[in-house]
Scaffold this active site. Structure first.
Site, short mmCIF file in Angstrom:
data_model
loop_
_atom_site.label_atom_id
_atom_site.label_comp_id
_atom_site.label_asym_id
_atom_site.label_seq_id
_atom_site.Cartn_x
_atom_site.Cartn_y
_atom_site.Cartn_z
CB SER A 1 -0.88 0.02 1.24
OG SER A 1 -1.39 1.33 1.43
CG HIS B 1 -3.99 -1.76 -1.14
ND1 HIS B 1 -5.10 -2.54 -1.38
CD2 HIS B 1 -4.28 -1.00 -0.06
CE1 HIS B 1 -6.03 -2.29 -0.47
NE2 HIS B 1 -5.55 -1.35 0.35
CG ASP C 1 -5.03 2.13 1.57
OD1 ASP C 1 -5.97 1.32 1.54
OD2 ASP C 1 -3.86 1.81 1.85
CG MET D 1 -8.21 6.84 3.56
SD MET D 1 -7.21 6.86 5.05
CE MET D 1 -6.36 5.29 4.90
CG HIS E 1 -9.23 -0.19 0.57
ND1 HIS E 1 -8.51 -0.43 1.72
CD2 HIS E 1 -10.55 -0.26 0.94
CE1 HIS E 1 -9.34 -0.64 2.73
NE2 HIS E 1 -10.58 -0.52 2.28
CG MET F 1 -11.06 2.74 3.43
SD MET F 1 -9.41 2.74 4.13
CE MET F 1 -8.45 2.92 2.64
CG MET G 1 -10.93 -3.24 6.34
SD MET G 1 -9.46 -2.79 5.38
CE MET G 1 -8.44 -1.96 6.61
N GLY H 1 -8.22 3.63 8.12
CA GLY H 1 -7.95 5.06 8.30
C GLY H 1 -6.48 5.38 8.41
N GLY I 1 -2.21 3.74 8.53
CA GLY I 1 -1.24 2.66 8.44
C GLY I 1 -0.57 2.47 9.80
N GLY I 2 0.17 1.39 9.94
CA GLY I 2 0.98 1.20 11.13
C GLY I 2 0.24 0.76 12.37
CG ASP J 1 -5.79 -3.21 3.95
OD1 ASP J 1 -4.71 -2.94 4.49
OD2 ASP J 1 -6.44 -2.40 3.25
C1 DX5 Z 1 -5.71 1.16 6.38
C2 DX5 Z 1 -5.47 0.88 4.93
C3 DX5 Z 1 -4.35 -0.06 4.71
C4 DX5 Z 1 -3.02 0.43 5.21
C5 DX5 Z 1 -2.33 -0.75 5.78
O1 DX5 Z 1 -6.87 1.90 6.54
O2 DX5 Z 1 -6.62 0.35 4.28
O3 DX5 Z 1 -4.26 -0.47 3.34
O4 DX5 Z 1 -2.22 1.00 4.23
O5 DX5 Z 1 -1.19 -0.31 6.41
P1 DX5 Z 1 -0.40 -1.25 7.41
O6 DX5 Z 1 0.07 -2.43 6.60
O7 DX5 Z 1 0.69 -0.39 7.90
O8 DX5 Z 1 -1.39 -1.67 8.47
ZN ZN Z 2 -6.31 -0.60 2.20
#
Ligand code: DX5
Ligand code: ZN
Length: 214
Positions: free
Chosen positions: A5, A30, A32, A34, A63, A65, A134, A139, A141-142, A172
């Site tokens: 991602s 990927h 994301d 938002m 993706h 969101m 999910m 929302g 990463g990390g 994910d």
């Molecule tokens: C979170 C995203 C993910 C995100 C995952 O809302 O949909 O795709 O990038 O990041 P990691 O792998 O750091 O959890």
């Molecule tokens: Zn995602």
């Protein structure tokens, strides 16, 4: 398959990040999206995706969101999305929108937040190319993977296999070198990796390692 991602990439050098993903031997990119409403964060939209499209040969796995995803499907397809996933929690007529995504020529996907159960999913599977489970609240990463959600992956695997369908299971959130094998073993086909991929000093070995059966 592995789908890094770009949420965790260096946003000032997205072109370089796409190259890094390709060189690592990953399968999809990927992206994301938002909107600050469905999730408490904002990222990018169609213009950025369109600008990136010519920089990679890998499929763009978008993706969404966002609220009211149905109003945006055509624009994301035109921007270069090969696979479009929206959230079941964001709309009422999911089956119709999955069909529309396919009519637009993209692979159709539906995503489930960690607290959303599989009720009703079996009715959508025949028009669904992928289900995105999910394993964090979307929302950011990390975040850490929410362990109990792994049980949902196994249940969905049985459901898809019993129906004799080819729908892919994508997972994910919070996936890293340590837990990736368990997610595949639970029945996943595609793992999204954000921070684990971009923080790794050797992303090629990471992709290779998670793809190697134990
Ligand atoms: C979170 C995203 C993910 C995100 C995952 O809302 O949909 O795709 O990038 O990041 P990691 O792998 O750091 O959890
Ligand atoms: Zn995602």
């Amino acid at each position: 398959m592995v789908a890094p991602s770009i949420l965790s990439a260096d946003f000032s050098n997205l072109a370089g990040s796409l190259g890094k993903i390709e060189q690592a031997g990953a399968d999809w990119i990927h992206l994301d999206v938002m909107d600050g409403h469905f999730v408490p964060n904002l990222t990018f939209g169609p213009p950025i995706i369109a600008a990136l499209r010519s920089l990679s040969r890998l499929p763009f796995d978008v993706h969404l969101m966002i609220e009211r995803p149905e109003e945006w499907l055509e624009l994301y397809r035109k921007s270069g999305a090969d696979r479009i996933t929206f959230h079941i929690e964001a709309c009422r007529h999911s089956q119709r929108y999955l069909c529309i995504i396919r009519e637009l020529g993209a692979a159709s996907g539906i995503s489930l937040n960690p607290q959303t159960d599989l009720d009703g999913i079996e009715y959508l599977l025949p028009v669904c190319d992928q289900v995105l489970i999910m394993t964090v609240n979307p929302g950011f990463g990390g975040q850490s993977l929410i362990e109990p959600v792994i049980g949902k992956i196994s249940k969905l695997r049985s459901m898809i296999d019993n129906l004799g369908l080819k729908t892919l299971i994508e997972v994910d959130g919070g996936i890293d070198r340590k837990n990736a094998r368990r997610i595949f073993d639970a029945g996943a086909d595609v793992l999204v990796m954000g921070s684990a991929f971009f923080k790794d000093a050797d992303p090629r070995s990471l992709v290779e390692a998670v793809k190697t059966p134990s």
